[in-house]
Design a protein around this motif. Structure first.
Motif, PDB file in Angstrom:
ATOM      1  N   VAL A 179      -3.030  90.385 -41.490  1.00 24.96           N
ATOM      2  CA  VAL A 179      -1.782  90.664 -42.191  1.00 24.96           C
ATOM      3  C   VAL A 179      -0.843  91.468 -41.305  1.00 24.96           C
ATOM      4  N   ALA A 180      -1.344  92.548 -40.716  1.00 22.10           N
ATOM      5  CA  ALA A 180      -0.497  93.403 -39.874  1.00 22.10           C
ATOM      6  C   ALA A 180      -1.365  94.127 -38.860  1.00 22.10           C
ATOM      7  N   ARG A 181      -0.804  94.391 -37.709  1.00 18.43           N
ATOM      8  CA  ARG A 181      -1.488  95.191 -36.690  1.00 18.43           C
ATOM      9  C   ARG A 181      -0.997  96.616 -36.867  1.00 18.43           C
ATOM     10  N   ILE A 182      -1.886  97.494 -37.303  1.00 27.05           N
ATOM     11  CA  ILE A 182      -1.539  98.886 -37.583  1.00 27.05           C
ATOM     12  C   ILE A 182      -1.450  99.670 -36.284  1.00 27.05           C
ATOM     13  N   GLN A 183      -2.418  99.461 -35.419  1.00 27.98           N
ATOM     14  CA  GLN A 183      -2.411 100.127 -34.114  1.00 27.98           C
ATOM     15  C   GLN A 183      -2.985  99.171 -33.090  1.00 27.98           C
ATOM     16  N   SER A 184      -2.362  99.138 -31.949  1.00 25.52           N
ATOM     17  CA  SER A 184      -2.865  98.343 -30.836  1.00 25.52           C
ATOM     18  C   SER A 184      -2.695  99.178 -29.587  1.00 25.52           C
ATOM     19  N   GLN A 185      -3.683  99.979 -29.317  1.00 26.67           N
ATOM     20  CA  GLN A 185      -3.637 100.904 -28.195  1.00 26.67           C
ATOM     21  C   GLN A 185      -4.147 100.183 -26.951  1.00 26.67           C
ATOM     22  N   GLY A 186      -3.283  99.952 -26.008  1.00 24.66           N
ATOM     23  CA  GLY A 186      -3.692  99.285 -24.793  1.00 24.66           C
ATOM     24  C   GLY A 186      -4.029 100.243 -23.666  1.00 24.66           C
ATOM     25  N   THR A 187      -3.905 101.541 -23.933  1.00 27.06           N
ATOM     26  CA  THR A 187      -4.164 102.521 -22.886  1.00 27.06           C
ATOM     27  C   THR A 187      -5.361 103.373 -23.232  1.00 27.06           C
ATOM     28  N   LEU A 188      -6.037 103.837 -22.214  1.00 27.06           N
ATOM     29  CA  LEU A 188      -7.182 104.725 -22.378  1.00 27.06           C
ATOM     30  C   LEU A 188      -6.751 106.171 -22.203  1.00 27.06           C
ATOM     31  N   PRO A 189      -7.410 107.085 -22.882  1.00 28.05           N
ATOM     32  CA  PRO A 189      -7.079 108.513 -22.701  1.00 28.05           C
ATOM     33  C   PRO A 189      -7.712 109.057 -21.419  1.00 28.05           C
ATOM     34  N   ILE A 190      -7.025 108.878 -20.314  1.00 25.20           N
ATOM     35  CA  ILE A 190      -7.548 109.295 -19.007  1.00 25.20           C
ATOM     36  C   ILE A 190      -7.042 110.678 -18.687  1.00 25.20           C
TER      37      ILE A 190
END
Length: 151
Positions: free
Chosen positions: A140-151
């Motif tokens: 239905v919807a993409r709430i979060q799409s984190q493409g980065t890592l917490p480096i």
């Protein structure tokens, strides 16, 4: 192990993979040669696996995204291998993930519209080998799409 300079380079590179080595070096506060050597080391050790183009499949006319949770017949010795090989042949299958637990695999599938999805489901998905149960989850919807890592 990564030091602070490696992490800084990775953060900057992750934010903009198209950045030139010279610009990356300047932003990271290291020489271009040192930056290049560190990037090469990060690649050779497998920290950086590659750089890829991210294409918006919606811009290409695909409007439907479905997650299919699949349970396979575990009495068949090569069920995972047979199913995975056949699923890879369906161009609309973007991702195949395996799990431990009740669900064996998850397929991420795209389609142009609902009639296209129904045709794919009937003609390509239900004919995949060794399926015992399948559940479709309509995106239905993409709430979060984190493409980065917490480096």
């Amino acid at each position: 192990m990564l030091d602070d300079t490696d992490r800084r380079i990775l953060r900057l590179f992750q934010a903009d993979p198209s950045i030139s080595t010279a610009e990356l070096a300047e932003r990271a506060g290291v020489s271009a040669g040192a930056c290049w050597r560190r990037l090469e080391k990060l690649r050779s050790t497998g920290v950086i696996k590659g750089v890829e183009a991210v294409i918006d499949w919606r811009a290409l006319g695909y409007e439907v995204e479905v997650s299919l949770r699949v349970v396979l017949d575990k009495t068949v010795p090569r069920a995972f291998e047979d199913f995975s090989a056949a699923a890879r042949e369906v161009p609309e299958v973007l991702e195949i993930q395996s799990f431990l637990g009740r669900v064996d695999l998850r397929l991420s599938l795209i389609a142009r519209d609902m009639p296209h999805y129904q045709q794919l489901y009937r003609d390509r998905i239900l004919t995949l080998p060794h399926i015992v149960d399948i559940e479709a989850l309509m995106h239905v919807a993409r709430i979060q799409s984190q493409g980065t890592l917490p480096i």
